[in-house]
Motif scaffolding. Structure first.
Motif, PDB file in Angstrom:
ATOM      1  N   TYR A 198       0.832  -1.211   0.000  1.00  0.00           N
ATOM      2  CA  TYR A 198       0.000   0.000   0.000  1.00  0.00           C
ATOM      3  C   TYR A 198       0.868   1.263   0.000  1.00  0.00           C
ATOM      4  CZ  TYR A 198      -4.313  -2.620   0.698  1.00  0.00           C
ATOM      5  OH  TYR A 198      -5.394  -3.456   0.530  1.00  0.00           O
ATOM      6  N   PHE A 199       2.011   1.197   0.674  1.00  0.00           N
ATOM      7  CA  PHE A 199       2.935   2.328   0.674  1.00  0.00           C
ATOM      8  C   PHE A 199       3.437   2.595  -0.748  1.00  0.00           C
ATOM      9  CE2 PHE A 199       7.424   3.650   0.641  1.00  0.00           C
ATOM     10  CZ  PHE A 199       7.331   4.869   1.285  1.00  0.00           C
ATOM     11  N   GLU A 200       3.859   1.554  -1.439  1.00  0.00           N
ATOM     12  CA  GLU A 200       4.369   1.721  -2.795  1.00  0.00           C
ATOM     13  C   GLU A 200       3.275   2.215  -3.737  1.00  0.00           C
ATOM     14  OE1 GLU A 200       6.490  -1.678  -4.207  1.00  0.00           O
ATOM     15  OE2 GLU A 200       8.044  -1.513  -2.668  1.00  0.00           O
ATOM     16  N   LEU A 201       2.064   1.708  -3.576  1.00  0.00           N
ATOM     17  CA  LEU A 201       0.956   2.188  -4.392  1.00  0.00           C
ATOM     18  C   LEU A 201       0.732   3.684  -4.181  1.00  0.00           C
ATOM     19  CD1 LEU A 201      -1.996  -0.395  -4.323  1.00  0.00           C
ATOM     20  CD2 LEU A 201      -0.759   0.453  -6.313  1.00  0.00           C
ATOM     21  N   THR A 202       0.790   4.113  -2.927  1.00  0.00           N
ATOM     22  CA  THR A 202       0.573   5.528  -2.621  1.00  0.00           C
ATOM     23  C   THR A 202       1.616   6.401  -3.301  1.00  0.00           C
ATOM     24  OG1 THR A 202      -0.366   4.939  -0.451  1.00  0.00           O
ATOM     25  CG2 THR A 202       0.336   7.225  -0.763  1.00  0.00           C
ATOM     26  N   VAL A 203       2.882   6.002  -3.197  1.00  0.00           N
ATOM     27  CA  VAL A 203       3.964   6.760  -3.832  1.00  0.00           C
ATOM     28  C   VAL A 203       3.777   6.813  -5.338  1.00  0.00           C
ATOM     29  CG1 VAL A 203       6.452   6.809  -4.295  1.00  0.00           C
ATOM     30  CG2 VAL A 203       5.631   6.276  -1.989  1.00  0.00           C
ATOM     31  N   LEU A 224       4.347   9.378   4.945  1.00  0.00           N
ATOM     32  CA  LEU A 224       3.574   9.845   3.791  1.00  0.00           C
ATOM     33  C   LEU A 224       2.722  11.071   4.100  1.00  0.00           C
ATOM     34  CD1 LEU A 224       2.327   6.397   2.453  1.00  0.00           C
ATOM     35  CD2 LEU A 224       3.890   7.942   1.261  1.00  0.00           C
ATOM     36  N   LYS A 225       2.598  11.408   5.362  1.00  0.00           N
ATOM     37  CA  LYS A 225       1.662  12.458   5.783  1.00  0.00           C
ATOM     38  C   LYS A 225       1.898  13.780   5.062  1.00  0.00           C
ATOM     39  CE  LYS A 225      -0.081  14.773   9.938  1.00  0.00           C
ATOM     40  NZ  LYS A 225       0.023  14.869  11.418  1.00  0.00           N
ATOM     41  N   LEU A 226       3.132  14.271   5.097  1.00  0.00           N
ATOM     42  CA  LEU A 226       3.434  15.563   4.473  1.00  0.00           C
ATOM     43  C   LEU A 226       3.252  15.513   2.958  1.00  0.00           C
ATOM     44  CD1 LEU A 226       6.542  16.970   6.396  1.00  0.00           C
ATOM     45  CD2 LEU A 226       4.176  17.756   6.505  1.00  0.00           C
ATOM     46  N   ALA A 227       3.669  14.408   2.364  1.00  0.00           N
ATOM     47  CA  ALA A 227       3.560  14.283   0.909  1.00  0.00           C
ATOM     48  C   ALA A 227       2.100  14.352   0.466  1.00  0.00           C
ATOM     49  CB  ALA A 227       4.193  12.976   0.445  1.00  0.00           C
ATOM     50  N   LEU A 228       1.229  13.672   1.195  1.00  0.00           N
ATOM     51  CA  LEU A 228      -0.189  13.696   0.856  1.00  0.00           C
ATOM     52  C   LEU A 228      -0.801  15.065   1.134  1.00  0.00           C
ATOM     53  CD1 LEU A 228      -1.165  10.196   2.265  1.00  0.00           C
ATOM     54  CD2 LEU A 228      -1.191  10.866  -0.147  1.00  0.00           C
ATOM     55  N   GLN A 229      -0.350  15.681   2.218  1.00  0.00           N
ATOM     56  CA  GLN A 229      -0.889  16.993   2.589  1.00  0.00           C
ATOM     57  C   GLN A 229      -0.531  18.060   1.555  1.00  0.00           C
ATOM     58  OE1 GLN A 229       0.151  18.097   6.587  1.00  0.00           O
ATOM     59  NE2 GLN A 229      -0.796  20.128   6.451  1.00  0.00           N
ATOM     60  N   ALA A 240      -4.153   7.802  -4.486  1.00  0.00           N
ATOM     61  CA  ALA A 240      -3.075   7.838  -3.495  1.00  0.00           C
ATOM     62  C   ALA A 240      -3.661   7.872  -2.085  1.00  0.00           C
ATOM     63  CB  ALA A 240      -2.178   9.047  -3.729  1.00  0.00           C
ATOM     64  N   LEU A 241      -4.658   8.721  -1.889  1.00  0.00           N
ATOM     65  CA  LEU A 241      -5.309   8.829  -0.576  1.00  0.00           C
ATOM     66  C   LEU A 241      -6.029   7.530  -0.215  1.00  0.00           C
ATOM     67  CD1 LEU A 241      -6.715  12.449  -0.931  1.00  0.00           C
ATOM     68  CD2 LEU A 241      -4.977  11.711   0.717  1.00  0.00           C
ATOM     69  N   GLU A 242      -6.686   6.916  -1.191  1.00  0.00           N
ATOM     70  CA  GLU A 242      -7.394   5.665  -0.941  1.00  0.00           C
ATOM     71  C   GLU A 242      -6.421   4.551  -0.536  1.00  0.00           C
ATOM     72  OE1 GLU A 242     -10.884   4.959  -0.996  1.00  0.00           O
ATOM     73  OE2 GLU A 242     -10.723   7.139  -0.766  1.00  0.00           O
ATOM     74  N   ALA A 243      -5.298   4.464  -1.234  1.00  0.00           N
ATOM     75  CA  ALA A 243      -4.300   3.433  -0.912  1.00  0.00           C
ATOM     76  C   ALA A 243      -3.716   3.660   0.474  1.00  0.00           C
ATOM     77  CB  ALA A 243      -3.190   3.432  -1.964  1.00  0.00           C
ATOM     78  N   SER A 244      -3.465   4.918   0.808  1.00  0.00           N
ATOM     79  CA  SER A 244      -2.838   5.240   2.095  1.00  0.00           C
ATOM     80  C   SER A 244      -3.734   4.891   3.277  1.00  0.00           C
ATOM     81  CB  SER A 244      -2.458   6.720   2.151  1.00  0.00           C
ATOM     82  OG  SER A 244      -3.620   7.538   2.221  1.00  0.00           O
ATOM     83  N   LYS A 245      -5.051   4.869   3.068  1.00  0.00           N
ATOM     84  CA  LYS A 245      -5.982   4.552   4.156  1.00  0.00           C
ATOM     85  C   LYS A 245      -5.828   3.123   4.653  1.00  0.00           C
ATOM     86  CE  LYS A 245      -9.570   7.796   2.615  1.00  0.00           C
ATOM     87  NZ  LYS A 245     -10.933   7.909   2.021  1.00  0.00           N
TER      88      LYS A 245
END
Length: 251
Positions: free
Chosen positions: A121-126, A153-158, A137-142
């Protein structure tokens, strides 16, 4: 190496590792087995005796563990171990969209088969961030459970959700943490925005990070050369010209 060739090589690396390790270990399987038994009788330490006596054939600890599993005929366990610890790519360096989408498909297939790991899930988000698909990206990170991975991943998504002005302000205030996130698309966006207003100092630092992750990009390397030229960095200009020459760009 052409992209398709690299992609094919990456896809087959897991099986190649297993085959090659098995081949090398089994060359002297009888001798190794005899020595392992002999060592086990005389030494009760927890040292991996297969690695010790098979070191002529397998010296890397990670490969050695895979070899041990293969040697014990635990093929399924060996495949699981290789999948977990040996990646044929660095997810942060998957910049080419075509290749990124192939990796996304592979990861989604693994997840469908039950491999719902934080790493997948981490790799998918990236990958989704670098593909500019923030929703996915947000869905995968959940699905990530490890708080340390979530924080990474918090800052990158923010920052990815911000408009340009807020993005610049947030990036510059958190530049060290953002740099540590190692997300190409974020660096590229900051460099692009800086170049649009001739802010070559900000563009330089962001573009240097881009070039670390995407060293064969002619566009990125050329933009970095422009920054060095505008900032009067004569030594770096010559180095950058050499880099461009090495990747086939005539200056």
């Amino acid at each position: 190496m052409k992209f398709n060739e690299f992609s094919d090589k990456a896809k087959s690396l897991y099986s190649q590792v297993a085959q090659e390790v098995a081949k090398e270990v089994m060359k002297e399987s009888k001798n190794i087995n005899d020595k392992v038994k002999q060592k086990s009788n005389s030494d009760s330490s927890s040292q991996n005796t297969l690695v010790k006596y098979g070191e002529d054939y397998v010296s890397n600890p990670t490969i050695s563990k895979a070899a041990q599993l293969i040697y014990e005929k635990s093929i399924e366990k060996a495949e699981q171990f290789i999948d977990k610890y040996i990646r044929p790519y660095n997810v942060f360096e998957i910049i080419e969209p075509e290749f990124a989408k192939e990796i996304v498909n592979d990861l989604e297939l693994k997840i469908e088969k039950g491999k719902k790991t934080d790493q997948n899930y981490f790799e998918l988000t990236v990958l989704y961030i670098n593909l500019n698909d923030l929703y996915l990206a947000l869905e995968a990170s959940k699905n990530i459970k490890d708080p340390n991975i979530k924080d990474r991943l918090k800052l990158a998504l923010q920052i990815s959700q911000l408009g340009n002005n807020d993005f610049i302000e947030f990036y510059d205030k958190n530049i060290i943490s953002i740099s540590d996130s190692n997300i190409y698309n974020i660096f590229k966006r900051r460099a692009k925005l800086a170049l649009e207003v001739n802010d070559y100092t900000s563009a330089r630092s962001a573009m240097e990070l881009c070039c670390v992750l995407n060293p064969i990009s002619q566009t990125d390397q050329s933009d970095l050369l422009l920054c060095y030229e505008k900032l009067g960095e004569s030594n770096l200009v010559q180095i950058q010209k050499d880099i461009l020459d090495n990747i086939g760009v005539t200056i």
